[in-house]
Structure formats: C-alpha cells, structure tokens
Write a protein that holds these residues in place. Structure first.
Motif, mmCIF file in Angstrom:
data_model
loop_
_atom_site.group_PDB
_atom_site.id
_atom_site.type_symbol
_atom_site.label_atom_id
_atom_site.label_comp_id
_atom_site.label_asym_id
_atom_site.label_seq_id
_atom_site.Cartn_x
_atom_site.Cartn_y
_atom_site.Cartn_z
ATOM 1 N N PRO A 250 0.820 -1.218 0.000
ATOM 2 C CA PRO A 250 0.000 0.000 0.000
ATOM 3 C C PRO A 250 0.850 1.262 0.000
ATOM 4 C CG PRO A 250 -0.191 -1.171 2.101
ATOM 5 C CD PRO A 250 0.708 -1.985 1.234
ATOM 6 N N GLU A 251 0.229 2.339 -0.434
ATOM 7 C CA GLU A 251 0.920 3.632 -0.446
ATOM 8 C C GLU A 251 0.529 4.439 0.784
ATOM 9 O OE1 GLU A 251 1.973 5.459 -4.533
ATOM 10 O OE2 GLU A 251 -0.186 5.097 -4.485
ATOM 11 N N TYR A 252 1.501 5.065 1.381
ATOM 12 C CA TYR A 252 1.271 5.804 2.625
ATOM 13 C C TYR A 252 1.562 7.281 2.453
ATOM 14 C CZ TYR A 252 0.941 1.296 4.841
ATOM 15 O OH TYR A 252 0.537 0.038 5.176
ATOM 16 N N TYR A 406 -0.065 -2.600 8.797
ATOM 17 C CA TYR A 406 -0.819 -1.932 7.736
ATOM 18 C C TYR A 406 -1.087 -0.468 8.060
ATOM 19 C CZ TYR A 406 -2.035 -6.444 5.552
ATOM 20 O OH TYR A 406 -2.011 -7.662 4.921
ATOM 21 N N SER A 897 -9.095 -2.807 5.238
ATOM 22 C CA SER A 897 -7.766 -2.204 5.364
ATOM 23 C C SER A 897 -7.685 -0.880 4.619
ATOM 24 C CB SER A 897 -6.692 -3.164 4.849
ATOM 25 O OG SER A 897 -6.642 -4.313 5.656
ATOM 26 N N ASN A 898 -8.270 -0.811 3.425
ATOM 27 C CA ASN A 898 -8.273 0.461 2.711
ATOM 28 C C ASN A 898 -9.048 1.508 3.489
ATOM 29 O OD1 ASN A 898 -6.887 0.729 0.114
ATOM 30 N ND2 ASN A 898 -8.056 -1.082 -0.481
ATOM 31 N N ASN A 901 -7.226 2.471 6.757
ATOM 32 C CA ASN A 901 -6.034 3.286 6.528
ATOM 33 C C ASN A 901 -6.412 4.739 6.212
ATOM 34 O OD1 ASN A 901 -4.359 1.221 7.149
ATOM 35 N ND2 ASN A 901 -3.432 1.015 5.120
ATOM 36 N N SER A 907 -3.151 6.542 4.872
ATOM 37 C CA SER A 907 -3.073 6.210 3.449
ATOM 38 C C SER A 907 -2.675 7.428 2.626
ATOM 39 C CB SER A 907 -4.432 5.694 2.964
ATOM 40 O OG SER A 907 -5.391 6.700 3.142
ATOM 41 N N ASN A 1003 -4.290 -0.318 -3.422
ATOM 42 C CA ASN A 1003 -3.327 -0.664 -2.361
ATOM 43 C C ASN A 1003 -3.087 -2.139 -2.059
ATOM 44 O OD1 ASN A 1003 -2.436 1.938 -1.528
ATOM 45 N ND2 ASN A 1003 -4.476 2.265 -0.670
ATOM 46 N N PHE A 1004 -4.120 -2.976 -2.110
ATOM 47 C CA PHE A 1004 -3.943 -4.357 -1.653
ATOM 48 C C PHE A 1004 -4.261 -5.355 -2.771
ATOM 49 C CE2 PHE A 1004 -4.737 -1.825 2.101
ATOM 50 C CZ PHE A 1004 -3.719 -2.250 2.949
#
Lengths: 1038, 465
Positions: A250-252, A406, A897-898, A901, A907, A1003-1004
């Motif tokens: 994933p991108e943070y 995550y 999770s998306n 985040n 995220s 992301n996942f």
C-alpha cells in the motif's frame, strides 16, 4: 494351415509390453511381454492387428514373414478421448452428455505450486478458486458452477484413486472477523503426485455419487507405474524452489505525524497529527522549547530504555515487516511396470516459510500404489498415502497481528523501537493502545498452529470375464479409508492486549470408511449398437470427534501451556454419520454417434430425521456426435461436431439432530476473552453449571434440498482437432434449500433449521484450445477458459430478506433475496429518491457538507461478471515457455484495510489536507452540494470526512476488485535425452507466479480476505497479504 | 440399514434433550445480571444520562449523537437478543414448573422465574416501548410476534409479580435451588428474599406509573414496606473475578471507551461529595496521575488513555444490582415527599447513607457529607438528583428511567446535562436488528422516520399525560 509368427513391438527404441496382438477378424490373440515380444499362431494369409491404449491401432498383413517388427505411434487424439468419470469409469469422451474437463499433470506442476487449488487457477472453466491469502496453507474456497447452498457446503467432492476424501476445513472460521485462518483438508494433497485430474462440473456428471455430488467432483488419480515403458524401474527426483514476496504494497502519506486534530498524540492510533517536520515544535514532546532543537521526545523509546530524543523522520513500517518467504518442494518416486504388475512409491516434502514472520508450512507425503493382474480374470491393487502437515499461522481481523503493519503512522519507527520493555518482555510497547498487539511482539509470542497426521488409501479386487463373445461383466469391490487427526493451538501469550492472555487447544479425529461395490455389464448387441450397465452400492461411514480445551489468563509469561492458565474449560463433541447408496447406470450407444445414459441413485442418510432419510436422484444425458453422420464426411475441415444435453437431480442432506440444551457462552458482542460469565461458575466453593436451549431449533420435517440441473453444450473440432471449441450452458435450480432461517429474537431463538428458499445459477463456460503453429521443432498451444457464473437468490424463508454468512453486525456478508449470491450488507450513504447521496446541511454541524448515514442495506455485489483464464504454451526443440493469465472482471469486496487506513489518516489519499473540497453529493432541495470544506480555516475537515463520517458508513469501504494477474510464467528446458550414461533425463525450469497484477482495488491484493466459508473472497480487514513468487525447478529421471 | 440403526447412529451424545429447571434458571439469573441489568442498554444509558462520556469508537459515536449509531437497529441488537433469550429461558422454567409440565408443583422455582420474568420484561419495554410479549417466545405458534402496548405489558409485569409472590408462598416438595440460585440461593430462606425483591419491583414500577394515573404513591409505600429491610436483603450479584466479572470492568479492560463526565462532576455532584474520589480517577495511561481529565459532554476528542475513568472500572467484582436497598430507600423518600412536601428529608438522608455505604464510603465521611448538604431543599427534585448520583456505579438503567419520568412530569431540570445537542437526547432505544430484519411487525415500528423516532417519541409511561 497355421504357423507361428514371432515379433517385437516398440515405441521408437523402447520395447512396448502389454500390446494386444490379434489375428484380424478373430478373437484369437496374445499380448506382448516385458520385452515387447510376442509369439502367435497365425493362419495363412491373415493380418495382425496391434492395439494399445494411447497408440494408433495398426493392421499388418503377415504375408510370408515369420518375424515382424512393429513401431507403434502415439495417437494424441485417442489419448484425449478417454476420460475418467464418476466412480472411476473410463468413458469415451464422445459419449458424454455433459462437460468434464481435465488438467494435465504437467500443467499443474509447471510452477511448483505446493497447493493444488492454486495450481488449478486459470486452467479450468466454470470453476471459481478463491484463495484467502498467500499465507502458507491458507484456506481456499473452490466453487464449481457457483453456489448451491446459502450457508452450507459449496465445495466439490474430492475423490482420490476412487476413494472420496475429506477436503473441507474441520472448523469454520465462523464470523471470520477474528483469530487465524483454518486450512482446508485439501491442503494435504501434493500436486506433484497427481497423474491426472478430471473435474465433473455438472450434476449429471456427478449423479452417481448421489447426495455428496451436488457441488461437482474433482477426481484425482495419483501416479502409478501403469503404462510405463520398458519394464525398468524409473526413478524421478524433482525439486521446485521459489521465493515469495508481498504481491502488493500500500501507499502511505509521509507528511503528517501521529495524532489527531492536527496535534501530536503519542498513543493515538491515528495519523491526523501535525506535519512531521513540525514535531520539534510540539508543546509537549517538541525539543525546540526544551533545549533539544530539531528533535522531539518519543515516550515509547523512553520506555524501551533508548534515548527518547530523535529527529522527525518517516519509516517504511510495511516494507520493514515482511521478509522474503520461500517454498521448497522436493519429491522422489520410483515406479515400474512389469508384465503383470506395476507400482509407484513416492516421498515428497514441501517446506514453506511465509512472508510474515512465524508463518510457514511443512508437509510430508509418502505414498505407495500397487496394481497387479493376477490372471485373465482377477486384478487387484492397493493405494496408501500418509501425510503429515504442520502449518504456522498469524491472526487477522480484530485480532490482527498485522494491524499495526498496515496502519501504523509513518512517523513511528515500528521496527526500530523495541516491542516490549527491556525488564518485562510481556509488557508491550506500541504506538497505540493495546487493542491490537504490536506485530513484532505478536510474531514472537502468539502462536497459531495446526498439525495433521493423515492416512488415506484403498484396496480393491476386480473380477472380469466374458459371458459370451459379445458380452462381458466386471465386478469390483473397493474398500477405502481416510483417517486423520488434526491438533490446533491458538495462543495469545501473557501480555496480549495488556492482559493475561489465553489459549485454546482443539482438534479433530475423523475416520471415514468407504465401501464401494460395482458391477459393469457390457453387451455389444450388434456392431453398431452397444449397451452398458453399471450397478452398485456404496457405504460411507464417518466417525468424527472434536475436542476443545480453553485456558484463560496465564499466571506468567513465557510458558505457553494450558496448565499455566487459571481457568480451564473443556468440551468434546462426537458425530457419526452413515450414507448408504444404491445406484445404477444404463448406457445405450448407436454407431459411436448417439449415446443415451440414464442413472439413478438412492441414498439413505443417518443425519436426517426419521422418515425423511431416503432420497432418489435420477439423471439422463444424451450425446449426438453429428460429425459421425455420413454427410459430414465431406466437411473435412470439421473434425468433430457433437451436441449434448443432460438433466439431473441431486440433493444435499442437512445435519439434523433433535433439539437440545447446551451450556451457554458469553463470547461475542463486546467480549473477547475473558467473558462476564464462564461456566462452570464457582460460587462460594460450589461449582455451578447451567444449560439452556440451543439457540437453533431443528425442523423435525426437514427434507433434503434439491438441485435440478439442465445442461446443454456443443463440442467442435476443426482441422483434425487443432482447434477445439466447447461451449456449455447450464442452469441449476436449487429448491428446499436447507439453512438456518434467522428468527426474530422475540421468538426466543435465533434460528430455525429448516427448508426454505430458492437459488438458481446460470453458468456459461467456453473452452477454446488451438494449436496455431505446429512444426517438428516449434509448437504454440493456446488454451482459453471462460466462465460466467451468476448465482441468484430467488427467495429466502417467508419474511426473511437476508441471512448472515459472516462478518460483523455491520458490515457483513449475506445471502439476500433478489440479489446475486453473496452480497455485502452494511450501513449506507443516505440518498434521496433519485439515489443521490445527501449531505449534512446544518451549518453548525462539524460534518456540514459531508454525506449522512442511511439505513443498513445491500452495499456490495461480490459476484464477478466473468473469469477468464488464458494459457499460451510455446515449445521450441527442448525449450518450453508457458504463461497463464487470469482475468476476473467485476465484483466488489469490503476492504477494511483500505477504509481503515483512510480512517487512521495513514493512506496516501489522506496526504492532501490543505486544499478545499466540495463533496460530490446533493442537498435536500435537489441541488448539487455547494458547501466548501477544508482549507486553512477548516483544518479538520478531512479528518471528519475519513474518520468520523466514512468510518461509520460501511458503503464507503466497498471497492471494485476486478483484476488481471499473470498467474504463471515458466520457462523450461529438457536436456536431450539420456544426458548421463544414456539413462538419465534432466529438465530445468524457471518460473514466476502471480506477477504483473492489475486491479481496481487500491493498495492491496484483491485475493486476500477473511474466512474459510461461503463469505470467502468478499470481506477483508487486516487480512494476511497475498504473495508473488519467483523460482526454479529441477527434474531428473533415470 | 433400518431406521432404528440410523436413529442409533444419529443419536446426540454431546447434548441433553431435557434438563431439570434448576439448571436452566441459573443462567436466566446470570444473564439477567450481566446482559440485562449490566448489559448494553445500561452501557449506552450511562452515556445518555451523562454518567459517563463516550470517548472512543461506538460510545464516542453515541456521545456525539452520530445518527449511524443512535438510530440504527444494529447498535442495540445484542441487548435486545439478551433480553428475549433470558425471557425464553424463564419461559422454559415456567413451563416445566406449571401444571402439565415435567416439574408441576415446583412452586418456588416457578415463583422465582415469574419475578425474574417481570424484571426482564420491564427492562425491555422501558428500553423500547411497545414490544412483543403475548406472541413472543413461542416459535411454533408465532414466527413473527406482534407488538403489545407498553400499558398492557406493565399490567403483565404486575401480574407476574403477584403470581410469583403467590407461588413463593406455597409449600413445595421440590428441593431448594441451593447454589443454582446465584442471587439468594445460599440464604437460609431464599423464598423470603425473592418475595421481598418482588415487592421492591412492585414499588419501582408503581413509581413509574403514578403520573400516568395507574398507581399511587401509597402503592409505592405499601410495597416498599413489604420489601428489603436492610442492604443485606437487596437483589445483587457478587462476581468471583475468575469466571465471572463485572461487565463494566471488562468494558474498560477490553474496550476502554468511557471518560469521566464533566457535567456530573461540575454540575450534578456536590463539591464536598466524597464519592468524587472514587467516581473519577486518572486513566492509568494518562500523563497526569493525580487529577483526572474530564471529558466535555458531547464533544470529547476520540482518544483512549487521556480522560479519567471510574475506580469501579478497575474492580472486577464490583456488585451489579437488580435492585438495591438504596434504590428502595430513594423510592420511599420520593413517595413520602411527594405526598407531603418537606416530609421526605429523613428518608432521603437514610437513602443517601445507604447509597454511600454501598459505594464503600467511610461512616465519618458520610456524616460529613450529610452535614454539608443539610441546607439543601430536599424536595422531590433534590431527592432525585441524589438518586441520580447514587446510581452512578452500576444502575444507569434506573437513572435513565427516572430522567424520562421527570421529563414527562416537567421536572427534568433536577439535573443539568451538558450535551450540546439536547434535541438528540435519545428517549428510547431502537429495536434489535434480529427482529427488524426478520419480523415485519417490528420492522414497521423501527422504520418510523428512518429511526429518528428515538429522539421524538417517548415511551408510553414517559409521555406527558
């Protein structure tokens, strides 16, 4: 006048034993011996016919020769035509009135996949294979032609060497929102030992299996020595080694620090804090005002005994955590065929280390298979398999080990800061409150394991004889056993959630005995018209015992044994079931052109109420090989044209028991362990227990659910079958669905186990194979499998709109009347009559201009529009290159999770917190939303939106999850034959799996989800990630 | 295989198909305590009446009146299910111990079940108003039970209590419940205690209905006179801390969603109240370990580990009351005061003393507090305010009922609430999702105004006459 002719039959330079040699036009003949030699007395002027399965039949006039050498040629077409169908019957593919599809062993093992389910992905039409994650041993849900049962079993029956074996998980993951995954028992199968695999997709194909067959059948034959050439023992040693990595990262956002409302808060789960660069200015933690310019104080570092002052930085917490996993598959086998017997003995091992610490699998398979022809009437054989499987797992969902991996703020150094206090390894240090465990601590301390010891196998004896010239019978009795014990341990060590932890030992012992008697009768009424009958009996007896020992609150950390817990409770459960079936099948064929098959089976099952235990299931199927008609002879470009149709009824039994009492439990709701009340309850030194009625009541008039299925299809072959096209349409109507109908709580019960509800499935399957190029040195093969399968719930019970399959109170996965199966249910965006999202208009509300919550409803459709598997194989001299793509189009999932985040502000999409925005919604008067939020005067707007608003509207967490994956890519090289000392062949390969992912899900990896039940693939929340892998293989045969 | 052989194979060796009533009633008592008296309704009511401030997750959403939480049928489903499951078990016991049942003549168990049934039925109707009763708990007859009016349900509650009292007075040949009675079983004569509890409940419910003209203050006082004579007789539950825990303790250790309430501290408690030191303590993770931080009602930051908590949350064996002695004394004080202004003070002082004793306050501190408040009016409103403070520990259900009753009587200024959205004070709980989804009768009731009726429609006894 007769004379003796001798000769040798060979395939190239290898002598061919077992070839039938007949004096043409008579029944006088012999078979070749181990050296391919024969000797036969022949009348003058006769011809000899040489035939052998898999080779072209040849007729050679003897003339004056006394010694004849014959070279047999492999008949590719012929090989394809014999398929294994129900109960191990070998049938001419042309005769089948329904679709079956096989996968070649070579295609299964090309990329060294240690799991059968993964190895089949993209290679079969009509089958949806949903892995739960890339964790070694992770459960996989396989559905053939959709679903038939709302809450019951939708997985196919596995039959190995004629013996049905257990393939489902023994324990359901239940709501699937906590704990670790539980494997399917199909994990015990070693793909390397598979000789052939045939999938009976429709109910007509499987009808002879009766009540267990409604979900289709996967028929596996393991490797044997049968048909091996040369009579020599053949030793094969193969190794596949691959390396796994997280398939998608994933991108943070890396701009804002831990905290909320723009302020830094150590201990917060959120990253809605100040700019990372501003941390030194923080009034509490900043160093600029405390004589430590440019630094800030991290209280967790202080607890860990480190220098608390650090410069602000951001960390790759996700990337830091995962390692490169590996899979090593090694197998060795010896096989041999002699004149009257053949055998195969094999040993294999799969060792896997997962990408997440403390996950892995180790499996040993030992197998022996022996078949012998005793004389011209008797054959016997035995097959025995021993498997031991150990799997180490991690927990997910609300117990997720990976929650912090995550969702940790990038400003926190998860890896660099120790996970526990130096003086007390069970006092966790974490960036947030211990609702979740620190992932490093969890990997070191919590344990989730399962270990299985399993034996399965069978022995048979077969007698066959001719009654007349044109009639023969074959009698076969087979007795099989599948016996295994699995022990599971779930341990949350002392210090879990800052409490005293708890553990659970549980397990299952399952013994299945399967007795199968069949009588085959073949009658060639004339040269054009043939009749075949099968009669049989099958008894399946299952004895299962499960146990459970729960220990609560460890006395101290470091000794993870149940005797170290303070409250111990135990339970055990026994369940015996027996199914007795009688079946018959009648087939009539005319000129290899028209085939008609009728089958019937009557099952008696113990696990249904008295009076409702006997069920009869019929099927009829017909096949018309149009290309055998005379007029087709001129159309030489069309090599095959066949149309087929079938109808069948098959059911599923329920699992009926008389209503009973049980000890109540207070698990669930707010409570994980411990609970407000746990029995037995100690009151003033009295042990007090209690029983209450089980929340589910059972209908004493329960009857089996019924699946009626229609199937039509056509098979086409062009240019001598260089191009084949097969299309099948099927429809299944499931009625009298057995499920636990949810009851109004005010009835005092939660479910009524009864018949109700209807479901239908429409399935379109297309298989296309083509060989665009085929020369001596180069060939190109295309194989395409298309499936469009739509299961729809027509009706549930009266007054019931939907039923629960898994998940939370909301969101959850459901079967809902009038919708495809399954769907996701949860809180919605409030919408106007035109379906437009309404926003809050109260100017004093912090949420003005943001969407409002609506009532709970259906928010996601899981069903894909289609699945397409596409394989290209190129062979050039000794090189081969294969690539399998899989494309899943359509379908949605709940991606916790998306969503989370975003909620936590970690995220990438939450990186912009300064620009203004107008939420894409509408005002109550129907005009477009014009309320501007965000900007410098409204700094909390994004936090409100992602955290407070979307965090409470489940619909915001629904994502499309179409994907295209390059499932497999492999490059192989086979050294020219007999590399070493002229006896050894060597093959080398390099391969990759699950690379080049394109998906709509941000992301996942979309193939990561919760649950080993019918909710599989639709619900994700801090679930274990999926993987891609790269590896190489070595294959030595001598 | 014959049917008999199949029957033999399908026998269930794991679970009994029949059990005696004494094993059933035990869990009915336990769930009445941990899932009803101290269950989710109580957990949320604590937030409504500002005994606590919801500072995290679900309770934060309730605190900020996020509609998704307060008006949805899923939020309170567990409480709804727990109520009806408990009543199902009581119905099972009543069936077994009634004529035609397998334990016909087991009058004492029957009486206890009827008293507990009355308690549970009152809780669920107080929470949700009109609820299924006459068609409830009978799935072979009614898969989708219809609603009964709250007025008729209160008649049923009173009838159950009268029947229970009558049965408890009969002679029974069945063995006493002993330890299976987890409330009073170890007392010398449990039937006497259960009878007193039944009268206590009659007093409580009479008070509920006086302003509706369905009872009088004399009814309250008559029943008080037949009920608990001391705190030793109150209907309470003692946890053992190993296999039973106070749910508020677990809620703190497992969920940690409450913070100390600013309005309770600053507006509704006397500055001299010695209970403050127990009611409000710093969160163990807070930076300031001396002074607890108070959460602003309705507008807290959503964070754990900062706002103060209650010391009771740290006590795994904190008592739960089905009905406390101090509640009875407050009922007596209010009824007496309302009959004649100025006559309730002594009784109120006794009630406060009982409450503070239950809160483990030293006798000297109690005396000092009584002196400090001696100048107060001691009118009905003040008595109710003291009752409100006394109910802080684990009796939020009754505190919530009192507030709604006072609203109906136009006296809801007896305490001050600080939530900035008074129009969103929930007047009731929504129905449970398990009925809303599977019972169109309840669904119809729940669908009113998309669930917004919880802010606008009081339950029958809380509606103005």
């Amino acid at each position: 006048q007769e004379r003796t002719v001798t000769g040798t039959v060979a395939d190239g330079s290898d002598p061919l034993p077992g070839v039938t040699v007949i004096v043409s036009g008579t029944s006088n003949g012999t078979i070749t011996d181990l050296d391919g030699k024969f000797s036969l007395s022949v009348p003058e002027g006769a011809s000899l016919t040489f035939s052998f399965v898999g080779y072209k039949t040849q007729t050679i006039p003897v003339g004056t020769q006394s010694n004849i050498s014959v070279g047999m040629e492999v008949d590719a077409e012929e090989l394809d035509e014999v398929v294994v169908t129900a109960l191990g019957q070998q049938q001419d593919k042309k005769s089948l009135g329904y679709a079956v599809q096989g996968v070649e062993t070579e295609d299964l093992t090309r990329t060294g996949n240690s799991g059968l389910a993964g190895a089949m992905q993209g290679k079969i039409s009509g089958v949806d294979i949903k892995p739960s994650s890339g964790m070694p041993g992770a459960s996989t849900q396989i559905n053939i032609r959709g679903a038939r049962s709302f809450t019951g079993n939708n997985a196919p029956l596995y039959v190995i060497d004629g013996m049905p074996i257990a393939s489902n998980p023994d324990f359901s993951t239940g709501n699937s929102v906590s704990g670790a995954d539980i494997s399917n028992r199909a994990v015990d199968i070693d793909p390397n030992d598979i000789e052939s695999i045939n999938i009976l997709k429709g109910q007509a194909a499987a009808a002879l299996y009766g009540i267990r067959a409604s979900n289709g059948v996967i028929i596996i034959n393991t490797k044997s020595g049968k048909g091996q050439k040369g009579g020599r023992p053949v030793v094969r040693i193969a190794n596949f080694t691959s390396f796994e990595r997280v398939s998608r990262k994933p991108e943070y956002q890396t701009t804002y620090a831990q905290g909320f409302n723009g302020a830094h808060a150590q201990g917060s789960s959120m990253a809605w804090g100040p700019l990372v660069s501003e941390l030194p200015n923080d009034p509490t933690y900043g160093g600029n005002s405390q004589g430590r310019p440019g630094l800030y104080r991290v209280s967790q570092r202080e607890r860990a005994g480190l220098d608390p002052w650090v410069a602000p930085a951001t960390y790759d917490n996700f990337g830091d955590y995962f390692r490169t996993g590996y899979t090593i598959n090694t197998s060795a086998s010896v096989s041999q065929a002699t004149e009257h017997a053949n055998y195969s003995v094999g040993l294999s091992n799969a060792t896997q280390q997962g990408i997440a610490p403390s996950t892995g699998m180790n499996r040993w398979n030992a197998k022996g298979k022996f078949d012998a022809t005793l004389n011209e009437h008797f054959t016997t054989g035995v097959s025995a398999n021993y498997v031991t499987t150990t799997i180490d797992k991690l927990s997910a969902g609300n117990d997720a080990s990976l929650a912090g991996v995550y969702a940790a703020p990038t400003s926190y150094d998860l890896k660099g800061i120790p996970d526990a206090e130096p003086e007390d390894q069970f006092s966790q240090i974490y960036y947030r409150s211990p609702t979740f465990d620190n992932p490093y601590w969890a990997a070191r301390n919590n344990e989730f394991t399962e270990s299985t010891n399993r034996f399965y196998g069978n022995a048979y004896i077969q007698y066959e004889t001719d009654i007349k010239d044109n009639m023969d019978i074959r009698f076969k009795y087979q007795l099989g056993v599948d016996a295994y014990t699995t022990h599971y341990q779930d341990i949350f060590e002392y210090g879990h959630r800052a409490g005293a932890g708890y553990m659970s030992n549980y397990g299952v012992t399952n013994n299945v005995i399967n007795s199968l008697t069949t009588l085959n009768f073949n009658w060639d009424i004339s040269s054009e018209s043939k009749f075949q009958a099968i009669l049989g009996n099958e008894v399946n007896d299952t004895r299962k015992k499960t146990y459970e020992q729960n220990g609560n609150a460890f006395n101290f950390g470091g000794w993870k044994h149940i005797t170290n817990t303070n409250v111990i409770t135990a339970n055990e459960n026994q369940r015996d079931t027996r199914t007795v079936g009688f079946f018959a099948s009648l087939t009539y064929s005319y000129r290899s052109m028209l085939y008609l098959t009728l089958t019937g089976r009557n099952d008696y099952v113990s696990n249904m109420p008295r009076g409702n235990r006997s069920f009869f299931y019929p099927s009829i199927s017909a096949s018309w090989v149009v290309s055998e008609m005379d007029f087709m002879d001129n159309l030489d470009k069309v090599s095959l044209l066949k149309v087929r149709a079938s109808f069948a009824q098959v059911g599923q039994a329920g699992d009926y028991l008389d209503n009973y009492y049980q000890t109540p439990s207070y698990a669930g709701g707010w409570w994980s362990n411990p609970y407000p009340i746990q029995y037995p309850l100690n009151i003033n030194n009295n042990n007090v227990n209690s029983f209450t009625r089980f929340q589910q009541i059972n209908d004493p008039n329960l009857k089996p659910q019924n699946t009626a299925s229609y199937e039509v299809g056509a098979d086409l072959g062009f240019l001598n079958d260089r191009i084949t096209l097969s299309y099948t349409y099927s429809r299944q109507n499931v009625t009298d669905q057995i499920f636990a109908v949810p009851l109004a709580a005010s009835t005092g019960f939660s479910e009524l186990y009864t018949n109700g509800g209807e479901l239908h499935t429409d399935a379109h399957e297309v298989i296309l194979t083509a060989i665009p190029v085929e020369t001596q040195n180069f060939s190109w093969l295309i194989n395409l499998n298309f499936s469009r399968i739509v299961s729809k719930v027509d009706k549930l019970a009266d007054g019931v709109e939907s039923i629960f399959l898994g998940g939370f109170v909301t969101p959850q996965v459901r079967a809902a009347a009038g919708y495809t199966y399954p769907v996701i249910y949860g809180s919605t965006f409030l919408r106007d009559d035109e379906g437009r999202i309404l926003v809050e208009e109260d100017p004093n509300s912090p949420y003005r201009g943001m969407p409002k919550p609506g009532p709970a409803g259906i928010i996601g459709d899981v069903n894909p529009d289609f699945i397409l598997g596409f394989t290209n194989t190129f062979n050039y001299k000794n090189w081969s290159l294969g690539a399998t793509f899989e494309w899943k189009q359509g379908g949605e999932m709940y991606s916790g999770s998306n969503g989370l985040n975003n909620l936590y502000g970690v995220s990438k999409v939450t990186e912009d917190r300064t620009s203004t925005f107008v939420y894409d919604g509408y005002l109550a008067d129907g005009s477009k939303n014009n309320i501007v939020r965000g900007g410098s005067t409204d700094p909390q707007a994004y936090q409100y939106l992602y955290s407070d608003i979307e965090g409470n509207i489940d619909e915001a967490y629904i994502y499309e999850n179409s994907f295209i994956k390059l499932r497999e890519l492999s490059l192989g090289y086979k050294f020219p034959k007999k590399l070493i000392k002229g006896t050894t062949t060597l093959g080398l390969s390099a391969f990759a799996r699950n690379i080049l992912i394109w998906t709509e899900l941000p992301n996942f990896d979309p193939e990561s989800s919760q649950g080993n039940t019918n909710m599989a693939g639709s619900f994700e929340r801090f679930s274990m990630p999926n993987t891609n892998s790269f590896g190489f293989g070595v294959d030595i045969t001598f | 295989c014959t049917e008999d052989i199949m029957d033999e194979i399908n026998k269930n060796p794991n679970n009994p198909t029949e059990v005696p009533s004494r094993l059933i009633i035990t869990d009915a008592m336990n769930s009445s305590v941990v899932s009803v008296a101290n269950g989710d309704y109580a957990i949320y009511a604590s937030v409504f009446i500002e005994h606590q401030v919801g500072v995290f997750n679900q309770l934060y959403n309730t605190e900020t009146r996020n509609d998704a939480s307060v008006t949805s049928a899923t939020t309170y489903n567990n409480a709804w299910v727990a109520s009806y499951t408990t009543m199902r078990n009581l119905r099972d016991v009543i069936g077994k111990c009634s004529p035609g049942g397998s334990e016909d003549g087991n009058y004492h168990t029957l009486g206890i079940a009827q008293v507990l049934m009355a308690y549970n039925l009152a809780v669920v109707t107080d929470a949700c108003g009109d609820v299924p009763w006459t068609e409830a708990l009978d799935p072979t007859q009614f898969l989708r039970p219809n609603l009964d009016t709250q007025e008729s349900i209160y008649e049923a509650v009173d009838q159950l209590l009268d029947d229970g009292i009558a049965n408890l007075a009969k002679t029974s040949n069945f063995a006493a419940l002993g330890a299976q009675d987890v409330i009073y079983g170890l007392q010398t004569d449990p039937t006497e205690y259960w009878t007193k509890f039944a009268y206590g409940l009659k007093a409580r419910y009479a008070m509920r209905l006086v302003h509706k003209g369905k009872a009088t203050y004399d009814d309250v006082l008559t029943n008080v006179g037949l009920s608990f004579a001391s705190a030793d007789e109150e209907a309470k539950y003692t946890y053992n801390g190993a296999t039973s825990f106070n749910p508020f303790y677990l809620l703190f250790t497992q969920r940690d969603m409450y913070g100390s309430s600013k309005s309770l501290d600053s507006l509704n408690m006397n500055a001299a109240d010695p209970r403050k030191a127990k009611y409000f303590v710093p969160h163990p993770d807070a930076t300031d370990q001396v002074n607890p931080e108070f959460a602003p009602n309705g507008t807290p930051d959503q964070i754990q580990g900062r706002y103060g908590i209650s010391s009771y949350f740290q006590d795994p064996v904190q008592t739960t009351y089905l009905m406390s002695y101090h509640e009875l004394k407050f009922l007596e004080a209010e009824a007496t005061e309302r009959k004649g202004a100025g006559t309730g003070k002594t009784l109120a002082q006794a009630a406060i003393t009982a409450a503070m004793t239950a809160a483990k306050i030293d006798a000297a501190d109690i005396t000092a507090y009584l002196t400090a408040i001696d100048g107060e009016a001691f009118d009905a409103k003040y008595i109710l305010k003291e009752k409100y403070v006394a109910f802080y520990i684990v009796e939020p259900l009754e505190a919530y009922a009192d507030y709604r009753r006072m609203q109906a009587m136009g006296e809801d200024d007896y305490i001050e609430l600080l939530n900035p959205q008074p129009a969103k004070f929930p007047l009731r709980f929504t129905y449970g999702a398990d009925d809303v989804n599977n019972n169109e009768n309840v669904r119809k009731a729940q669908e009113k105004d998309n669930g917004q009726f919880v802010y606008t429609d009081p339950v029958w006894w809380a509606s103005p006459n």
